[in-house]
Each structure stands twice: as C-alpha cells, then as structure tokens.
Write a protein that holds these residues in place. Structure first.
Motif, short mmCIF file in Angstrom:
data_model
loop_
_atom_site.label_atom_id
_atom_site.label_comp_id
_atom_site.label_asym_id
_atom_site.label_seq_id
_atom_site.Cartn_x
_atom_site.Cartn_y
_atom_site.Cartn_z
N CYS A 3 3.63 7.59 0.86
CA CYS A 3 3.92 8.86 1.53
C CYS A 3 2.86 9.20 2.57
CB CYS A 3 4.04 9.99 0.50
SG CYS A 3 2.55 10.18 -0.49
N GLN A 4 3.11 10.28 3.33
CA GLN A 4 2.20 10.69 4.39
C GLN A 4 1.99 12.20 4.32
OE1 GLN A 4 3.20 8.79 8.00
NE2 GLN A 4 1.59 9.74 9.22
N PHE A 5 0.77 12.65 4.55
CA PHE A 5 0.43 14.07 4.46
C PHE A 5 1.23 14.89 5.47
CE2 PHE A 5 -2.18 17.61 6.08
CZ PHE A 5 -2.27 18.38 4.93
N SER A 6 1.73 16.07 5.01
CA SER A 6 2.49 16.95 5.88
C SER A 6 1.77 18.27 6.11
CB SER A 6 3.88 17.21 5.29
OG SER A 6 4.60 18.12 6.07
N THR A 28 5.35 13.74 2.93
CA THR A 28 6.65 13.20 3.30
C THR A 28 6.75 11.76 2.81
OG1 THR A 28 6.67 14.56 5.30
CG2 THR A 28 8.20 12.70 5.23
N PRO A 29 7.82 11.41 2.06
CA PRO A 29 7.95 10.02 1.58
C PRO A 29 8.12 9.04 2.74
CG PRO A 29 9.44 11.50 0.39
CD PRO A 29 8.92 12.26 1.55
N CYS A 30 7.51 7.87 2.64
CA CYS A 30 7.67 6.81 3.63
C CYS A 30 8.60 5.72 3.09
CB CYS A 30 6.31 6.21 3.99
SG CYS A 30 5.17 7.40 4.74
N GLU A 31 9.18 5.97 1.95
CA GLU A 31 10.14 5.07 1.35
C GLU A 31 11.12 5.93 0.54
OE1 GLU A 31 7.80 2.54 -1.09
OE2 GLU A 31 7.23 4.12 -2.49
N LYS A 32 12.19 5.34 0.08
CA LYS A 32 13.20 6.12 -0.65
C LYS A 32 12.66 6.53 -2.02
CE LYS A 32 18.13 6.17 -1.62
NZ LYS A 32 19.40 5.41 -1.54
N VAL A 33 12.68 7.85 -2.29
CA VAL A 33 12.21 8.38 -3.56
C VAL A 33 13.34 9.20 -4.18
CG1 VAL A 33 10.52 9.88 -4.69
CG2 VAL A 33 9.82 8.48 -2.74
N ARG A 58 -1.05 6.48 5.86
CA ARG A 58 -0.11 6.52 4.74
C ARG A 58 -0.87 6.25 3.44
NH1 ARG A 58 4.50 2.41 6.51
NH2 ARG A 58 2.66 1.17 7.00
N TYR A 59 -0.36 6.83 2.34
CA TYR A 59 -1.04 6.71 1.06
C TYR A 59 -0.10 6.16 -0.01
CZ TYR A 59 -4.19 9.86 3.51
OH TYR A 59 -5.03 10.42 4.44
N GLU A 60 -0.62 5.25 -0.80
CA GLU A 60 0.10 4.75 -1.97
C GLU A 60 -0.42 5.56 -3.14
OE1 GLU A 60 2.84 2.99 -3.97
OE2 GLU A 60 2.50 2.11 -1.99
N ASP A 81 -4.40 5.05 -2.78
CA ASP A 81 -5.03 4.11 -1.85
C ASP A 81 -4.46 4.36 -0.46
OD1 ASP A 81 -6.73 2.47 -3.46
OD2 ASP A 81 -4.91 1.64 -4.37
N GLU A 82 -5.31 4.22 0.54
CA GLU A 82 -4.82 4.32 1.91
C GLU A 82 -4.12 3.02 2.28
OE1 GLU A 82 -8.22 5.24 4.19
OE2 GLU A 82 -8.59 7.11 3.14
#
Length: 722
Positions: A3-6, A28-33, A58-60, A81-82
């Motif tokens: 995901c990425q900070f909003s 904000t998700p960067c993959e389907k959640v 982006r962060y895991e 993790d970044e």
C-alpha cells in the motif's frame, strides 16, 4: 499487503508527530485487497506506532485486521518494509553503473525505452526478451545475465539512491561494504550515510524527510552538528570557534524549532562520546583534532633533535659554492643555507626572484660533500613542482605522495605511509601541504633525520584543510629565514617585482612586455580575448608551458569549465578521426589535456595528463590517460567523473606549478573570490610572461583585501605550548 500513504488521521499534523508515538493513517492499496465478505477494499485505516508517512514510497505491511465498534475495520500494523518503486533515473543509473558488464549508458537508455519500469522484472523473470534490443546478441545476453545475477543485491540500493543525486558507484561501494544490511541502513538510519558513505548531510536529510523522519530527532540534530564540522573542513578549517559554531549549526539544520540550547545539549553529548573535541575555545571533529594534535607532537619531536653536524667551516663551504655556481650570496641567503644545515627542522620562505632555488642547490651540494654515504630525499607536493626541483638542483626528486608510497583507495583516502629512508629531506612548495599530508610526512621520518621546508608563505594556503607552513612560522619555535630582497633582474623581472609590491599592498605595479593588463569589462568579450591570447601563447611556448587561470570553476563565460570547453574546441576540435568518450554532460576527445580532480591509486588531485587513446569494444569504451612518469591509467565511462579538461583551471588548482606564460582573468563579478593571496599566487606561477584580462578595479580590489577569513586552526598555539 502492499500500500501507499494517503493521509494522516492522528496526530492531526506531521509537526505533532514525536518519536515512537501512536498513529492512525489512511493508506491506498497497491494491489487487490478483500475484506472478510470478499468485497474490494479501496482504502485502509492503519493503526500502530511510528507508521510510515512518505507519499512517494510503497510499503509492504504486515499485521492483522481488527474490528472496533467505534472506529470500524482497522489494520493493526506490526512491521513494514519499504518497497522501492523503480524510477527511470534509478533503473538507468543501475544498468549503466558498470556493475552489469556489457551495458553502457546508451544501451541502458534503449533497454528502459523498451521495457520502462518493468525493466527489472524482465531481468528477473524473462531476460531472453532483451535480445529484441538492437545490439544484444545471445553471447552478450549471457554476459549481461551472469553479471546481473552476481550483482543484483546492489540493485535496490542503487535504484533508491540514484534519484537523490548519489552516483551508482558510491551506492555500490555502500553495498559492498555493508552487504545485505545496506538497504536497512538507508531506510532506517539515513543520517548514518553521512558517516558510512561520505554522503553529504543535505542529501541524507532529503532522503530522511522524504521518508517522514522527525526533523527534531536526536539523530538528525547530531548529524547536523557533525556535518557543520565536516563542511568547515571542506573550506580549509580544522576547527570552528565556539562563538560561530552554534550559528553555523542552526544555519545548516535550518529548522525554526531547533534552539541554541538544543544544539548545546546534543553537542555536549557528542563531546562525551568523543565524536567532537574542544581545544582553546574551538570545536573539532575527532578526525581533525587527532590530525592537528599528532602533527604538533611530530613537529615538537623534530624541533628537539640535537646532534653534532660535521661542518668545520660553513663560511668556507659557502665560498666554495659561490665559485661553483658563479654567483654571490646575499647575507640572508647565506644565513638560510647555514640554518638549514645545522637544524633538525627549518623553514626558508620567500617570493619569486628571492633565490630559493639557488639556496636549495647550495644546501644539497654542501650536505652531500660533508656527509658521504648519507641519503638525501627531495620532494614536492605536485609532479610538476618535483620535476622543476630536479631540473634546477640536479638531484633526483619526486612527489611527496610517491616518496611516502601513498596510494588512494576508492574513497580517495590515502593509506599508511612507508618510512622515508633518508638523512636529509628537502620539501619544496611547502605552502601546499595540508594537515593530513604534513602529518604523514612527519610520521615517516627516521629519528635524527633533518627536514627543510621551502615555500612562499604569502601564497594561498593548501587546497586541503589547515595552514601548515604559515602556522609553523607563526609559532616562533622553528628556525625560519625570510627572503625579502628580489634578485631576479633578467627575464621575468617585472613579475618578481610586482609580486613583492602586491604582497605589501602596493598598487603601483610596473607594466611592459612581460607583465601586461588587457582591459575588458564585458565577460563574454573577455572570454573571446582569453581564447585568442591562449592560442597565441601556446604557439610561442607550447601547451605544457601555458596556464589559463580564473577564480571560479563554474559561473560566467570565464569560469574554468566554460573556458575549457571553448578552448578545447579550438585546439582539439571534433574530427572524423578523433574518438570521443562521454559521461553525463562530460565529453572527452583523444588528445585532450585533462586534470585529475580526485585522488585515486597513484594519481593525485591536480595531476595533469593527456588522453592518448580511446578504445571501443561493443558498448564499452575505455580512455587511456598518460600522466607522465610512466603512469598510464585506464578509465571506463563510469570513472570519468574523476577527470576534467585541463586547459584552464582555478587559481587554487595551479599551486605548485610554474609556467612560461600565465593568462589570468579577473572581473568584478568574481568579487567574493578576490583577495591578495589569490592574485599573488596567480602571478607567481609565471616565469616569462603574465597577462591579465579583465577589469583593473577587480585587481585593485583583490590587492586591497586583507580582511579575508583566517583558517580555523590552532597548530601554532599547540606548538607554542610545547
């Protein structure tokens, strides 16, 4: 979960975040959640301590979902993790870093054009697709794949740091030194980059701020304080007075919330941890403190040398030398020779035309006659000065670096010197010795070795930190002879005479065929005039014997960089027969005169060489540079940041050199740099001809300016204490 900070929910603003505080943020998700009912989640409310808040990374995230009756579905973050989002600059920088054999800058561009931000995925999973790129055969593909697999560990570090202006080579060195921990250091402790990788505080600060680090963190303030001392060192200072230190720290940290009290608190902590030292009201880094203290110890030991010297009658020896050289020594010249021969440490200082070269010859002749079997060592800080010393004295000479067998590593730092097997050491152009080289020189002396320094204390101080020659003279504990009278009455007499006038602030200089001033207030016109004059002087004296000097490297058409490009295109124009090699905006041609700008191996900052060959093999290009003395070095495209064109240079870089003709540009636009030592140093490079181009008011301003900043050093004070 990727995901990425909003946006931030709690605390209400970034300024309210404190180290390790509880936080609530929207990502904000960067993959389907999917939620528990299988519905797609478009935003995630995360809770936890010290959550990441940079918008560009982006962060895991790892943790667990929880449902709160009041706040709804939340994700409790345990760790994260970044994940580096590849950029064009990062990918091309990595591919062309030299680590992947077979890929140069142009091929890297073509690969990125084909695959974009998916390039690294292609290399990881479908490298065979690279054969669709022009210039990549099956053979080259294998070479690329083998090299990529061997170096892929450095990939993330390079891709992350390159957009911040950190070169791939420096990023690779960081990875080689710290391995798999490198990325963790970059992400968790970016300010450590200042210490570990030689990366400036401003760059590390930019990285940290981009990752959401607290501007009031102890780590940031402490590194800002340490950087204040490091930055001062790049300007020639060994230390900073307390009264100026806090102001400098506040300027560098540039954060209104940071107070003088906070600087004092963290500075005291650094002093307790021996990262900062205090002496005589000044603050030092641990490196400069140790260097200055040890040099003072070495000099004190040298002063205390007490032995019987084998000269039964030095007056008779001097009379013999006068007959041999067919000259008559002045009283101060005789005193200089005697002082050098009977002391463990001595200094001879004077301007051009005062007889320093003749005195060196006399010292060496008398010493060798009276000390059969004893070893003499002659050296100077630059290769050009060493060659001149050898030609004028007849005694073998070399650079100080070669004498000490110093080799620079990848970081430009020199290792431990070898001891000097000599009974008498004579050092010319001693004003160029900085605190570190002087320390290495003194540490390499055998017990009872005599050492004589010869130099002009009125020149600019060394490029490196300190003012060693001036401080040794100022302490009043070292036998010193000052040569004031100008004896040179033949060719170049006006140069020596005017140098003495300038030294004493006298504007009434003599002009003639050997000392000229060409008026030009327009900088663009000045650049044209300089170019024309340079070509004429090269025809008379040869390219090796003409220097073009200016106060600035950049800025204006008369900066060294702009003049180098202009003159190169005149004296070594592009042709169908001349090979070229480039690195970024740098372009070099076969036949170019170049200057080394970084210590590397046995080539020193300031050494002049010529590109004698450029070889191309596929996408790999290598330049061969001859620096003289049998030193022919290879440079691939990624190493060209270590050289510059060498037709023009700054006045600072000209120290230790002497030329038949010197062309000097001075404009009022150079005001910040205009000082008496600068002009004095410039004209004393000339033997036969000095030509000023520019504004007379700029020359007058420089000669009058004596209020220039003194270098921060306490070497003389330490020597007085001993």
């Amino acid at each position: 979960m990727l995901c990425q900070f909003s946006r931030l929910v709690y605390p209400q603003s970034i300024a309210m975040i404190t180290s390790g505080c509880y936080m609530v943020a929207i990502y904000t998700p960067c993959e389907k959640v999917l939620d528990s009912k299988g519905n797609t989640v478009n935003q995630i409310k995360a809770v936890g301590y010290a959550l990441p808040i940079s918008e560009h990374i982006r962060y895991e995230m790892r943790g667990q979902w929880s449902k709160n009756s009041k706040h709804g579905l939340q994700f409790e973050v345990e760790t994260y993790d970044e994940v580096i989002k590849p950029t064009k600059e990062g990918i091309i920088g990595y591919l062309s870093s030299g680590q992947i054999k077979g890929i140069g800058p142009k091929l890297a561009e073509r690969i990125y054009s084909a695959f974009g931000n998916e390039t690294l995925n292609v290399l990881d999973n479908s490298p065979e697709k690279l054969t669709s790129i022009s210039g990549i055969s099956q053979t080259k593909l294998k070479k690329i794949c083998d090299s990529y697999l061997a170096n892929r560990g450095a990939r993330d570090v390079i891709a992350f740091l390159t957009p911040y202006g950190i070169t791939p080579n420096r990023a690779i060195r960081l990875y080689k030194e710290y391995g798999n921990e490198a990325m963790d250091i970059v992400k968790r402790h970016p300010y450590k980059l200042c210490e570990l990788a030689g990366i400036g505080f401003k760059t590390a600060d930019k990285i940290a701020k981009n990752m959401g680090f607290d501007v009031l963190s102890a780590e940031r303030i402490s590194q800002g304080i340490l950087y204040t001392l490091t930055d001062a060192e790049t300007k020639g200072h060994i230390c900073i007075e307390k009264s100026n230190f806090v102001k400098e720290c506040l300027t560098i940290l540039d954060t209104p919330e940071i107070t003088e009290g906070m600087i004092g608190k963290y500075a005291n902590e650094l002093i307790r941890n021996q990262k900062i030292y205090v002496y005589d009201g000044c603050l030092y880094s641990s490196r400069t403190y140790t260097a200055e203290k040890m040099l003072a110890v070495y000099i004190k030991s040298q002063i205390s040398i007490n032995q019987n010297y084998p000269y039964s009658n030095l007056e008779r020896e001097l009379n013999m030398e006068e007959k041999t050289l067919r000259i008559k020594f002045a009283p101060e010249q005789r005193e200089a020779v005697k002082t050098a021969l009977i002391n463990g440490l001595s200094i001879i200082t004077g301007g051009p035309g005062t007889g320093k070269t003749m005195i060196q010859k006399a010292i060496l002749d008398i010493y060798s006659r009276n000390n059969p079997g004893k070893i003499i060592c002659c050296c100077a800080p630059t290769g050009r000065a060493a060659r001149r010393m050898e030609e004028s004295t007849g005694y073998s000479s070399s650079t100080v670096h070669k004498t000490l067998c110093l080799m620079a590593g990848e970081d430009g730092e020199y290792g431990t010197p070898e001891s000097i097997d000599a009974d008498l050491v004579l050092v010319d152009e001693a004003s160029m010795l900085d605190i570190y080289l002087a320390g290495k020189l003194f540490s390499a002396l055998k017990p009872q070795t005599q050492i004589v320094f010869v130099g002009d204390a009125d020149q600019l101080p060394s490029v490196g930190p300190g003012a060693v020659l001036s401080e040794m003279i100022a302490c009043g504990r070292i036998p010193t002879i000052r040569l004031e009278r100008v004896f040179r009455q033949t060719s170049g007499s006006r140069i020596a005479t005017n140098a003495k006038l300038i030294k004493h602030g006298n504007l009434s200089m003599e002009y003639g065929n050997d000392f000229e001033f060409i008026d030009s207030s327009d900088i663009a016109v000045s650049a044209d005039l300089i170019s024309q004059i340079y070509v004429e002087e090269v025809k008379k004296y040869g390219v090796d014997n003409v220097a073009l000097l200016t106060p600035y490297r950049q800025k204006t058409d008369t900066g060294a960089n702009a003049l180098n490009e202009r003159i190169r295109d005149i004296v070594n124009p592009k042709s169908s027969h001349s090979e070229e090699i480039s690195h970024g905006k740098r372009l070099f041609r076969c036949g170019d005169k170049v200057m080394q700008i970084k210590n590397h191996d046995d080539v020193n900052n300031g050494d002049i060489g010529y590109i004698i060959q450029i070889k191309k093999s596929g996408n790999e290009v290598t330049a061969y540079i001859d620096f003289g003395d049998g030193r022919v070095k290879e440079y691939d495209s990624s190493e060209l940041d270590m050289i510059d064109l060498g037709y023009a240079s700054t006045i600072h870089k000209s120290q230790g050199s002497e030329y038949s003709s010197v062309i000097i540009n001075l404009q009022k636009a150079h005001y910040i740099m205009l000082t008496r030592p600068l002009v004095y140093t410039a004209i004393t490079r000339g033997k036969k001809h000095v030509i000023f181009v520019g504004e007379r008011s700029a020359l007058c301003t420089a000669i009058k300016r004596t209020d220039t900043e003194q270098r921060g050093t306490r070497l003389a004070k330490r020597l007085c204490e001993y």
